[in-house]
Structures are given as C-alpha cells and as structure tokens.
Design an enzyme around this catalytic site. Structure first.
Site, PDB file in Angstrom:
ATOM      1  N   GLY A  99       0.830  -1.219  -0.012  1.00 17.94           N
ATOM      2  CA  GLY A  99      -0.018   0.084   0.056  1.00 17.94           C
ATOM      3  C   GLY A  99       1.017   1.303  -0.024  1.00 17.94           C
ATOM      4  O   GLY A  99       2.088   1.273   0.054  1.00 17.94           O
ATOM      5  N   ARG A 102       3.708   6.031   2.166  1.00 16.00           N
ATOM      6  CA  ARG A 102       4.097   7.439   2.039  1.00 16.00           C
ATOM      7  C   ARG A 102       3.629   8.097   1.011  1.00 16.00           C
ATOM      8  O   ARG A 102       4.192   9.159   0.662  1.00 16.00           O
ATOM      9  CB  ARG A 102       5.618   7.361   2.116  1.00 16.00           C
ATOM     10  CG  ARG A 102       6.099   6.686   0.699  1.00 16.00           C
ATOM     11  CD  ARG A 102       7.686   7.073   0.600  1.00 16.00           C
ATOM     12  NE  ARG A 102       8.290   6.134  -0.351  1.00 16.00           N
ATOM     13  CZ  ARG A 102       9.340   6.533  -1.149  1.00 16.00           C
ATOM     14  NH1 ARG A 102       9.900   7.588  -0.633  1.00 16.00           N
ATOM     15  NH2 ARG A 102       9.776   5.933  -1.717  1.00 16.00           N
ATOM     16  N   LYS A 122       3.829  11.640  -3.443  1.00 16.84           N
ATOM     17  CA  LYS A 122       4.725  10.482  -2.949  1.00 16.84           C
ATOM     18  C   LYS A 122       6.010  11.357  -2.030  1.00 16.84           C
ATOM     19  O   LYS A 122       6.374  12.411  -2.298  1.00 16.84           O
ATOM     20  CB  LYS A 122       5.571   9.980  -4.168  1.00 16.84           C
ATOM     21  CG  LYS A 122       6.494   8.682  -3.659  1.00 16.84           C
ATOM     22  CD  LYS A 122       6.610   7.765  -4.961  1.00 16.84           C
ATOM     23  CE  LYS A 122       7.939   6.885  -4.925  1.00 16.84           C
ATOM     24  NZ  LYS A 122       7.731   6.100  -6.102  1.00 16.84           N
ATOM     25  N   ASP A 134       9.511   5.944   7.170  1.00 16.01           N
ATOM     26  CA  ASP A 134       9.166   7.288   7.953  1.00 16.01           C
ATOM     27  C   ASP A 134       8.101   7.973   7.108  1.00 16.01           C
ATOM     28  O   ASP A 134       7.756   9.349   7.467  1.00 16.01           O
ATOM     29  CB  ASP A 134      10.587   7.971   8.135  1.00 16.01           C
ATOM     30  CG  ASP A 134      11.144   8.276   6.807  1.00 16.01           C
ATOM     31  OD1 ASP A 134      10.637   7.875   5.805  1.00 16.01           O
ATOM     32  OD2 ASP A 134      12.310   8.987   6.787  1.00 16.01           O
ATOM     33  N   GLY A 135       7.628   7.504   5.975  1.00 16.48           N
ATOM     34  CA  GLY A 135       6.753   8.155   5.184  1.00 16.48           C
ATOM     35  C   GLY A 135       7.380   9.283   4.303  1.00 16.48           C
ATOM     36  O   GLY A 135       6.547  10.017   3.755  1.00 16.48           O
ATOM     37  N   ARG A 186       2.666  13.418  -8.839  1.00 17.54           N
ATOM     38  CA  ARG A 186       2.678  12.598 -10.053  1.00 17.54           C
ATOM     39  C   ARG A 186       1.406  12.541 -10.729  1.00 17.54           C
ATOM     40  O   ARG A 186       0.322  12.327 -10.098  1.00 17.54           O
ATOM     41  CB  ARG A 186       3.758  11.545 -10.052  1.00 17.54           C
ATOM     42  CG  ARG A 186       2.800  10.322  -9.303  1.00 17.54           C
ATOM     43  CD  ARG A 186       3.860   9.235  -9.424  1.00 17.54           C
ATOM     44  NE  ARG A 186       3.148   7.991  -8.745  1.00 17.54           N
ATOM     45  CZ  ARG A 186       3.689   6.854  -8.564  1.00 17.54           C
ATOM     46  NH1 ARG A 186       4.875   6.611  -8.658  1.00 17.54           N
ATOM     47  NH2 ARG A 186       3.216   6.006  -7.827  1.00 17.54           N
ATOM     48  N   ASP A 261       3.426  -5.175  -7.655  1.00 20.21           N
ATOM     49  CA  ASP A 261       2.899  -3.714  -7.103  1.00 20.21           C
ATOM     50  C   ASP A 261       3.384  -2.686  -7.919  1.00 20.21           C
ATOM     51  O   ASP A 261       2.793  -1.613  -7.999  1.00 20.21           O
ATOM     52  CB  ASP A 261       3.089  -3.611  -5.634  1.00 20.21           C
ATOM     53  CG  ASP A 261       4.603  -3.710  -5.425  1.00 20.21           C
ATOM     54  OD1 ASP A 261       5.129  -4.787  -5.221  1.00 20.21           O
ATOM     55  OD2 ASP A 261       5.376  -2.779  -4.864  1.00 20.21           O
ATOM     56  N   ASN A 262       4.539  -2.745  -8.777  1.00 14.20           N
ATOM     57  CA  ASN A 262       4.732  -2.085  -9.595  1.00 14.20           C
ATOM     58  C   ASN A 262       4.629  -2.195 -11.107  1.00 14.20           C
ATOM     59  O   ASN A 262       5.337  -1.602 -11.978  1.00 14.20           O
ATOM     60  CB  ASN A 262       6.431  -1.839  -9.346  1.00 14.20           C
ATOM     61  CG  ASN A 262       6.706  -1.143  -8.070  1.00 14.20           C
ATOM     62  OD1 ASN A 262       6.060  -0.563  -7.524  1.00 14.20           O
ATOM     63  ND2 ASN A 262       8.133  -1.368  -7.727  1.00 14.20           N
TER      64      ASN A 262
HETATM   65  P1  AMP Z   1       8.562   1.195  -3.566  1.00 12.34           P
HETATM   66  O1  AMP Z   1       9.819   0.367  -3.504  1.00 12.34           O
HETATM   67  O2  AMP Z   1       8.784   2.736  -3.380  1.00 12.34           O
HETATM   68  O3  AMP Z   1       7.942   0.641  -4.325  1.00 12.34           O
HETATM   69  O4  AMP Z   1       8.000   0.840  -2.247  1.00 12.34           O
HETATM   70  C1  AMP Z   1       7.450  -0.267  -1.637  1.00 12.34           C
HETATM   71  C2  AMP Z   1       6.473  -0.450  -0.515  1.00 12.34           C
HETATM   72  O5  AMP Z   1       7.105   0.127   0.434  1.00 12.34           O
HETATM   73  C3  AMP Z   1       5.398   0.515  -0.620  1.00 12.34           C
HETATM   74  O6  AMP Z   1       4.102  -0.116  -0.070  1.00 12.34           O
HETATM   75  C4  AMP Z   1       5.647   2.059   0.032  1.00 12.34           C
HETATM   76  O7  AMP Z   1       4.696   2.480   0.049  1.00 12.34           O
HETATM   77  C5  AMP Z   1       6.541   1.321   1.000  1.00 12.34           C
HETATM   78  N1  AMP Z   1       7.684   2.398   1.486  1.00 12.34           N
HETATM   79  C6  AMP Z   1       8.850   3.049   0.632  1.00 12.34           C
HETATM   80  N2  AMP Z   1       9.588   3.884   1.255  1.00 12.34           N
HETATM   81  C7  AMP Z   1       8.646   4.443   2.325  1.00 12.34           C
HETATM   82  C8  AMP Z   1       8.863   5.101   3.380  1.00 12.34           C
HETATM   83  N3  AMP Z   1      10.043   5.846   3.489  1.00 12.34           N
HETATM   84  N4  AMP Z   1       7.926   5.388   4.281  1.00 12.34           N
HETATM   85  C9  AMP Z   1       6.868   4.630   4.225  1.00 12.34           C
HETATM   86  N5  AMP Z   1       6.568   3.354   3.621  1.00 12.34           N
HETATM   87  C10 AMP Z   1       7.441   3.482   2.312  1.00 12.34           C
HETATM   88 MG    MG Z   2       6.087   0.856  -5.786  1.00 16.51          MG
END
Ligand code: AMP
Ligand code: MG
Length: 482
Positions: A99, A102, A122, A134-135, A186, A261-262
């Site tokens: 989900g 952030r 984002k 940390d969001g 975005r 998820d991507n």
């Molecule tokens: P991503 O690698 O950007 O596709 O992220 C994979 C998952 O990790 C997704 O659910 C993101 O929302 C979560 N995520 C990545 N970085 C953060 C962050 N700094 N804080 C909270 N969730 C994160």
């Molecule tokens: Mg992703």
C-alpha cells in the site's frame, strides 16, 4: 487560490486552477481498498520543478499551482484524499499488505481532452500502510523519478509523469546522512496495479469484481461490450504490458524493481526507483544494489512481466468462469499469448530501428548477438546505423560490415528516412543523472535543468551535448535510495 466547489455542482471539487475538478470515483467504487488519509503538512514547502506543459495538458494553471499548496497536499475543503491499499510479490515473495506507505491519492482530474488522470503525492508522510517507513522521501530520488518519467514520455513510452517536485523544508535521515525532504506530485492514468487486484482478491468478501469493473470503465471500456468482459480485461492488460515491456527493451530501459505492485493495469511505467538505461548491450545488466540474484536484469524483463500477469490472472479466475477448470484454461491461453504479442512488438520496433518495413527475425537475432559480443553502446549503435558511423563502434569490423551488408539489402526507404525519429541521440546517461541529482541536493539545479532539457528532446541532435551520448566509465549501481 483554491476554493471549494459551489454547493450543488457535480463532478467533484473545483481546484480553481483552471477548469478541472478533483474527483474520487476510485475511492467511491472500492472503499475497502483505500484508507481516507491526508498528506502531512509540509513545514516550508518550495516548488523545485514544475512541468508546465503537463499542467497545461491537465488544464491546470501553472502559476496558480505553484502557490496553491496542492502540490504538497493542501486540498480544497471537501476533497477526500486516500492512501491506496495494495499487496504484491516483492522479488517473488508475496506481501499481503504493502500500500501507499508514504503516498496519497489527491484525486482524479479530468483533463480538457476528457482523459482521466490520478493526481498522487509521494513523500507526503506516514500512512497506515507505512510499516517501518518514515513516510518521507528525499529530494534526489523524487527528482530522479521526475526526470526518468519525462525521459520515457519524450521517448514515447507510456508512463506516469512527474508534475512537480517540492521540498518540504524538513530533513530526512537516510543511510548517507540527512537529506532534503521532498514530495513528488505525479500523474498517472491510474494507480491500479497487479498488486491492487491481489489485495482485493484476498479480502473476504472480495471487492475484486467491483475493482475489475472500475478498471474496465477506466482503461478498457471496450471490454464491457464483450461476452466475457473480465477475460477481455485480462487480455487487454496482457496486450498493454507486452507492448510496454517491448518499448522498454527497445530503448534499453531497466526498471529495476518489477514487483507485481509496480506493474500497472493501464500499461504505464510506474515507480521509478533504481531504474537506469543500459549503455553497452548486455541482457544480464543489473543496476539495482538490492537485486543480488539478477531477477530483474534487463533481459529478464519480458519474462518477469509475464510472471506478474499470471498473478493477475489468478485474481481474475473467479470472474472469468464459474467453473474453475474452464477459468484456468481461458486465463492460461491469454497469458500464453503474451510471448507472441511481445515478440511481435519487439520485432516491429527493431525493424523500425534498423530501417526495415518488416521484421526479419534472423537479422534481428544476429544483431543482438553482434551487439552482445562487444557490448556495443545500444543507443549510439542505432543512431550511428542511420548516419554510417555504427561500424566505428566495433573492434571486429568484419563482423559488423557483414551484418550491415545483409541489412542494407533489406532496407525500406521510408523506414530508413524515419530512423532518426525512432532512435534517440540522447538518453539519461547514468553518471550524468547522478551528477545532476547530487548537484541538486547540494542546491545547484543547473545540471538538473540541463538533464531535463536533454531528455525532453531525445531525437534532436544539438551541438554542445556530446557528453550525453557517451557512456560513463566503470560499472554503475543504483540505490533504492527512497
Ligand atoms: P517502492 O519500493 O517505492 O515501490 O515501495 C514499496 C513499498 O514500501 C510501498 O508499500 C511503499 O509505500 C513503501 N515505502 C517505501 N518507502 C517508504 C517510506 N519511506 N515510508 C513508508 N513507506 C515506504
Ligand atoms: Mg512501488
């Protein structure tokens, strides 16, 4: 300035930034797949870059956008922003709850041309999906996503696009120290992912049918007319992704994190993390520091997309046929069609790149072998083939001359004349992207603006930009660096 919509008006909430309004058809259709959530207020938001052309396409006034606060999540009263739930296979391992950790979906904009786009942030603070994160997001990675999306768009590859990047005025702690915090705004035709269907399919009762209906209405309305709408939805996603990954391969793009998820339902590229363009042709190329096994290597990408699409098929089975054996049979036939569709797109694209009207499979296969032998620079080769300089790139001139002679016998004048419009001169060369991001984090935006200028006009050769045609030296590694 932003005002809320006049009482009684329909179609969402006015942003007062032009004609569009922020709608929430997704949140309304599948409330169990979202969590109402607002962006955390940014301490001292500053717009760093804004894509005025994209703003105009969306019917948004760039000047109003800059001052409105919308780009960091200040929405008009009445707008219900949400964090979207999704699951996903990360490097093959199923995670039932990923989900928007952030991110928030501000809403959907209907552009003056009638197309619907998600406006999404984002780096806008922790959400209930944040797990240990940390969001936040750092400026460098958000600028990277912005630039890569701009590059892919200019290359004609379907993609989400950065509308703006703003700093938040806060510092975010990362491995390399404290970095400037940033928010990327975005735009995507939607944020529906294979992982969204996985998330829905595992709920009880499952909203997967409603989700599929939303996806059909939004992306593949023709499927609603089919006798088998959900099978047709599946077919459409498979076709769109086969086309997309073929385009990645043709421009030499390595996504780096092709988790389910991507992988979008729309067929757009999304979630630019440790992505990069290849220099020398080598199917085993991996840039991402976390991809130890090379699962998402350049040459694996078609196979991985197909694997991800098989996971989508599993989610759709109950909708495809009430008899599970029949459903499996039908879905299997669709996912098997991926390979042929992909091959057709790739071969047609390669034919265009080398100046042929029709693909010649042996000629293409032999070219890939030839380029692989010396790891010839992918981008420079095709452009050079058009202007007669390709052979200079080779040590083994005999081999390249023999191949070029075979190709010359098959070329089509119109296809040859069009080569410079399908073969870019400039791609975002990795070392120059890194240098531009490093400078931006240190407060100098000039190299980043040069990067944007270069990648937005990839086909026009311009004096002074020679270094953008050259690969960097040594192996290149990208970090997920969120
Ligand atoms: P991503 O690698 O950007 O596709 O992220 C994979 C998952 O990790 C997704 O659910 C993101 O929302 C979560 N995520 C990545 N970085 C953060 C962050 N700094 N804080 C909270 N969730 C994160
Ligand atoms: Mg992703």
């Amino acid at each position: 300035m932003i005002t809320s919509r006049a009482a009684g008006s329909v179609g969402g909430v006015s942003t007062a930034l032009g004609s569009p309004t922020l709608e929430d058809t997704y949140a309304q259709a599948v409330p169990d797949l979202v969590v109402p959530w607002a962006a955390a207020p940014a301490r001292d938001p500053q717009v760093v870059v804004l894509d005025e052309e994209l703003a105009a396409e969306l019917g948004l006034d760039p000047d109003a956008l800059r001052t409105s606060g919308l780009l960091v999540g200040q929405v008009p009263e009445g707008v219900r922003t949400v964090a979207q739930g999704y699951a996903g296979h990360q490097f093959g391992m199923y995670q039932p709850r990923l989900g928007d950790g952030r991110a928030v979906l501000l809403g959907e904009l209907v552009a003056p041309d009638g197309t619907r786009h998600d406006l999404h942030l984002k780096g806008s603070g922790r959400t209930p999906f944040a797990r240990g994160g940390d969001g936040r997001a750092a400026l460098g990675p958000m600028l990277r996503e912005y630039a890569m999306g701009a590059a892919m768009h200019a290359l004609g590859v379907p993609t989400s696009r950065g509308l703006a990047v703003s700093t938040t005025g806060e510092q975010v702690p990362r491995d390399t120290g404290l970095l400037p915090g940033a928010i990327l705004a975005r735009v995507a035709s939607s944020h529906l992912r294979v992982g969204t269907f996985q998330y829905a399919a595992h709920q009880d009762p499952s909203p997967v049918r409603v989700l599929a209906d939303h996806a059909i209405a939004r992306h593949y309305p023709h499927a609603a007319e089919s006798d088998e709408p959900y099978l047709e939805l599946y077919r459409s996603v498979v076709a769109a992704q086969a086309s997309l990954v073929a385009q990645w391969m043709l421009v030499g793009f390595v996504h780096g994190v092709m988790n389910t998820d991507n992988t979008t339902i729309s067929g757009e590229t999304i979630d630019y993390g440790p992505c990069a363009f290849i220099d020398g042709y080598d199917p085993t190329t991996v840039f991402s520091s976390i991809d130890h096994a090379g699962r998402y290597a350049f040459g694996n990408q078609p196979m991985i997309v197909r694997w991800n699409l098989a996971r989508l098929g599993e989610c759709l089975l109950p909708l495809i046929d009430s008899d599970s054996d029949t459903a499996i049979e039908k879905a299997t036939a669709v996912v098997q069609s991926f390979t042929e569709t992909y091959d057709e797109h790739f071969a047609a694209g390669m034919a265009a790149k080398i100046g042929l009207a029709e693909p010649d499979y042996p000629l293409i296969a032999d070219l890939l072998t030839l380029l692989g032998t010396e790891r010839t620079d992918w981008t420079t080769f095709f452009r050079g083939l058009g202007n007669g300089t390709a052979r200079d790139l080779f040590v083994d001139r005999e081999a390249v001359d023999a191949w070029v002679a075979r190709r010359d016998a098959l070329t089509d004048p119109a296809a040859v004349a069009a080569m410079d419009r399908v073969n870019p001169v400039y791609i975002p060369r990795n070392h120059l992207v890194d240098a531009a991001l490093g400078a931006a984090e240190a407060g100098d935006l000039a190299p980043f603006h040069e990067l944007l200028d270069v990648v937005r006009r990839p086909y026009d050769e311009r004096p002074g930009l020679e270094r953008w045609t050259e690969p960097g030296t040594g192996p290149f590694v990208t970090y997920c660096g969120t």
